[in-house]
Write a protein that holds these residues in place. Structure first.
Motif, PDB file in Angstrom:
ATOM      1  N   ASP A  35      11.065  -4.888   5.022  1.00 20.64           N
ATOM      2  CA  ASP A  35      10.485  -3.567   5.260  1.00 20.64           C
ATOM      3  C   ASP A  35       9.237  -3.695   6.115  1.00 20.64           C
ATOM      4  O   ASP A  35       8.535  -4.704   6.073  1.00 20.64           O
ATOM      5  CB  ASP A  35      10.131  -2.887   3.929  1.00 20.64           C
ATOM      6  N   GLN A  36       8.936  -2.666   6.864  1.00 23.09           N
ATOM      7  CA  GLN A  36       7.744  -2.681   7.701  1.00 23.09           C
ATOM      8  C   GLN A  36       6.492  -2.696   6.833  1.00 23.09           C
ATOM      9  O   GLN A  36       6.452  -2.138   5.749  1.00 23.09           O
ATOM     10  CB  GLN A  36       7.719  -1.451   8.626  1.00 23.09           C
ATOM     11  N   GLY A  37       5.456  -3.362   7.351  1.00 24.47           N
ATOM     12  CA  GLY A  37       4.198  -3.439   6.616  1.00 24.47           C
ATOM     13  C   GLY A  37       4.110  -4.732   5.831  1.00 24.47           C
ATOM     14  O   GLY A  37       5.124  -5.365   5.506  1.00 24.47           O
ATOM     15  N   ALA A  38       2.886  -5.122   5.524  1.00 27.40           N
ATOM     16  CA  ALA A  38       2.656  -6.386   4.830  1.00 27.40           C
ATOM     17  C   ALA A  38       3.054  -6.271   3.362  1.00 27.40           C
ATOM     18  O   ALA A  38       2.841  -5.241   2.713  1.00 27.40           O
ATOM     19  CB  ALA A  38       1.194  -6.776   4.952  1.00 27.40           C
ATOM     20  N   ALA A  39       3.657  -7.332   2.832  1.00 26.63           N
ATOM     21  CA  ALA A  39       3.994  -7.392   1.425  1.00 26.63           C
ATOM     22  C   ALA A  39       2.829  -7.997   0.652  1.00 26.63           C
ATOM     23  O   ALA A  39       1.988  -8.701   1.211  1.00 26.63           O
ATOM     24  CB  ALA A  39       5.262  -8.223   1.222  1.00 26.63           C
ATOM     25  N   SER A  40       2.797  -7.746  -0.645  1.00 27.18           N
ATOM     26  CA  SER A  40       1.672  -8.198  -1.466  1.00 27.18           C
ATOM     27  C   SER A  40       1.803  -9.661  -1.839  1.00 27.18           C
ATOM     28  O   SER A  40       2.868 -10.280  -1.709  1.00 27.18           O
ATOM     29  CB  SER A  40       1.593  -7.353  -2.739  1.00 27.18           C
ATOM     30  N   LEU A  41       0.711 -10.214  -2.348  1.00 25.49           N
ATOM     31  CA  LEU A  41       0.705 -11.586  -2.832  1.00 25.49           C
ATOM     32  C   LEU A  41       1.718 -11.764  -3.961  1.00 25.49           C
ATOM     33  O   LEU A  41       2.472 -12.739  -3.980  1.00 25.49           O
ATOM     34  CB  LEU A  41      -0.697 -11.957  -3.325  1.00 25.49           C
ATOM     35  N   SER A  42       1.759 -10.826  -4.888  1.00 26.20           N
ATOM     36  CA  SER A  42       2.696 -10.941  -6.017  1.00 26.20           C
ATOM     37  C   SER A  42       4.137 -10.900  -5.534  1.00 26.20           C
ATOM     38  O   SER A  42       4.998 -11.586  -6.093  1.00 26.20           O
ATOM     39  CB  SER A  42       2.438  -9.833  -7.042  1.00 26.20           C
ATOM     40  N   ILE A  75      -9.130 -17.359  -0.486  1.00 29.48           N
ATOM     41  CA  ILE A  75      -8.770 -18.771  -0.642  1.00 29.48           C
ATOM     42  C   ILE A  75      -7.965 -18.988  -1.917  1.00 29.48           C
ATOM     43  O   ILE A  75      -6.973 -19.714  -1.927  1.00 29.48           O
ATOM     44  CB  ILE A  75     -10.042 -19.638  -0.630  1.00 29.48           C
ATOM     45  N   ASP A  76      -8.366 -18.336  -3.009  1.00 29.70           N
ATOM     46  CA  ASP A  76      -7.638 -18.480  -4.268  1.00 29.70           C
ATOM     47  C   ASP A  76      -6.212 -17.964  -4.155  1.00 29.70           C
ATOM     48  O   ASP A  76      -5.303 -18.476  -4.822  1.00 29.70           O
ATOM     49  CB  ASP A  76      -8.371 -17.742  -5.393  1.00 29.70           C
ATOM     50  N   GLU A  77      -6.007 -16.957  -3.321  1.00 30.44           N
ATOM     51  CA  GLU A  77      -4.657 -16.434  -3.123  1.00 30.44           C
ATOM     52  C   GLU A  77      -3.785 -17.475  -2.411  1.00 30.44           C
ATOM     53  O   GLU A  77      -2.609 -17.652  -2.753  1.00 30.44           O
ATOM     54  CB  GLU A  77      -4.712 -15.127  -2.327  1.00 30.44           C
ATOM     55  N   PHE A  78      -4.354 -18.153  -1.431  1.00 30.84           N
ATOM     56  CA  PHE A  78      -3.591 -19.212  -0.783  1.00 30.84           C
ATOM     57  C   PHE A  78      -3.276 -20.331  -1.766  1.00 30.84           C
ATOM     58  O   PHE A  78      -2.172 -20.886  -1.765  1.00 30.84           O
ATOM     59  CB  PHE A  78      -4.342 -19.779   0.422  1.00 30.84           C
ATOM     60  N   GLN A  79      -4.237 -20.662  -2.622  1.00 32.19           N
ATOM     61  CA  GLN A  79      -3.980 -21.706  -3.618  1.00 32.19           C
ATOM     62  C   GLN A  79      -2.797 -21.327  -4.495  1.00 32.19           C
ATOM     63  O   GLN A  79      -1.952 -22.174  -4.824  1.00 32.19           O
ATOM     64  CB  GLN A  79      -5.220 -21.944  -4.472  1.00 32.19           C
ATOM     65  N   ASP A  80      -2.691 -20.048  -4.865  1.00 30.29           N
ATOM     66  CA  ASP A  80      -1.560 -19.587  -5.675  1.00 30.29           C
ATOM     67  C   ASP A  80      -0.239 -19.774  -4.934  1.00 30.29           C
ATOM     68  O   ASP A  80       0.761 -20.208  -5.512  1.00 30.29           O
ATOM     69  CB  ASP A  80      -1.739 -18.115  -6.053  1.00 30.29           C
TER      70      ASP A  80
END
Length: 334
Positions: A35-42, A75-80
């Motif tokens: 889908d268009q648009g960025a998806a969330s981290l989760s 940064i913590d999101e990338f670590q996840d």
């Protein structure tokens, strides 16, 4: 009596689309939300968990995937994300590049001066147990340049000039490193290399990893080890070009700095240097052939903020292009 009605809706899992980033190149495979648009981290974490077997197989077959248009800002999101792709992240022990640990086992990719190009290499390929996988994140793209070029080491093995390939395959590579023991000096100190100031701990590591060593009277540490120049992939069995001889060798430094280093240290005490495994010199001509093949085969594409690039560290090597302006690429491995 009034009864409230609660409706439950099942949220469909995120769908993605895949494509080649640049035709006819198949490396890396581009993965984006359908889908268009960025998806969330989760959404991304759930996708990695759901499609783990497919991602593992794709990394084995294609060597790399580029996750793009996902909302990863911290940064913590990338670590996840990195831990979802590599459940056990490893420290950067014995690593050559100047780096800063930003959180856990997440590091800056390199702090080598921006004006220099870093040649293509597999991370920690000179160690006894290189990490099978490496993940990069574009926290901030440079204004110009700063790409992370990549190259398929299976293709390198096939296209390396036969006489050069034979030497590396038969003899291997002898890596020599001289590390100072002061707070400041040329190159990284042995405390930085091994992330400890405990000599006993360092010696245990060196012995466990088949690295010869000696301490000098002024507290410096000299190490040397012989590693393969080529390698069969530990899972697929495919033959790979797998060494950092051209990166360690003094000819990787420009002529002016090379002359200064040789005058200051002499060849024996250079911060890093490489020989064939039988201790014979690797000629300038051989290294020129290696570098020519590396860069003629490389894939170079611009970073976009938020990108996550996952590579099979055995089958794909990476480097860095010169750049201008602020740049922050993070890395984790394991």
């Amino acid at each position: 009596m009034c009864h409230s009605i609660v409706l439950y809706f099942r949220v469909s899992p995120m769908q993605v689309k895949t494509s080649n980033l640049e035709k006819p190149q198949t490396l890396p495979l581009l993965i984006e939300p359908a889908d268009q648009g960025a998806a969330s981290l989760s959404d991304l974490i759930e996708y990695i968990s759901r499609e783990r077997n497919w991602l593992d197989q794709t990394l084995l077959e294609q060597g790399g995937v580029l996750l793009r248009v996902f909302t990863i800002q911290e940064i913590d999101e990338f670590q996840d994300v990195a831990q979802a792709l590599i459940p056990e992240l490893k420290p950067y022990v014995e690593g050559q590049s100047p780096r800063t640990k930003v959180t856990g086992n997440v590091y800056t990719s390199t702090e080598f001066p921006a004006q220099f190009r870093i040649t293509l290499h597999n991370e920690l390929s000179y160690t006894k147990s290189p990490p099978p996988r490496i993940v990069f994140h574009c926290h901030r793209a440079a204004e110009t340049g700063g790409e992370t070029p990549i190259v398929d080491c299976r293709k390198l093995y096939r296209e390396m000039p036969a006489e050069i390939l034979a030497k590396f395959e038969e003899r291997g590579v002898r890596y020599v490193k001289n590390m100072h023991g002061q707070e400041r000096g040329i190159g990284k100190s042995w405390m930085d290399y091994f992330e400890t100031s405990d000599r006993d701990q360092v010696e245990v590591y060196l012995k466990d990893n088949d690295i010869e060593f000696e301490w000098t009277a002024d507290g410096n540490l000299r190490t040397w080890s012989i590693r393969p120049g080529t390698l069969a992939h530990p899972v697929t069995g495919e033959m790979l070009w797998f060494n950092q001889a051209d990166l360690w060798h003094i000819t990787n430094v420009n002529e002016r700095n090379r002359a200064q280093l040789l005058q200051l240290f002499g060849e024996e005490n250079l911060p890093t240097h490489a020989y064939y495994g039988d201790d014979s010199p690797i000629t300038d001509e051989d290294l020129a052939g290696v570098r020519k093949t590396l860069w003629e085969t490389a894939v170079i594409f611009p970073w976009q903020q938020g990108d996550v690039l996952a590579l099979d560290n055995f089958s794909v090597a990476h480097g860095r292009m010169p750049y201008a302006g602020p740049r922050k690429i993070l890395v984790a491995m394991g």
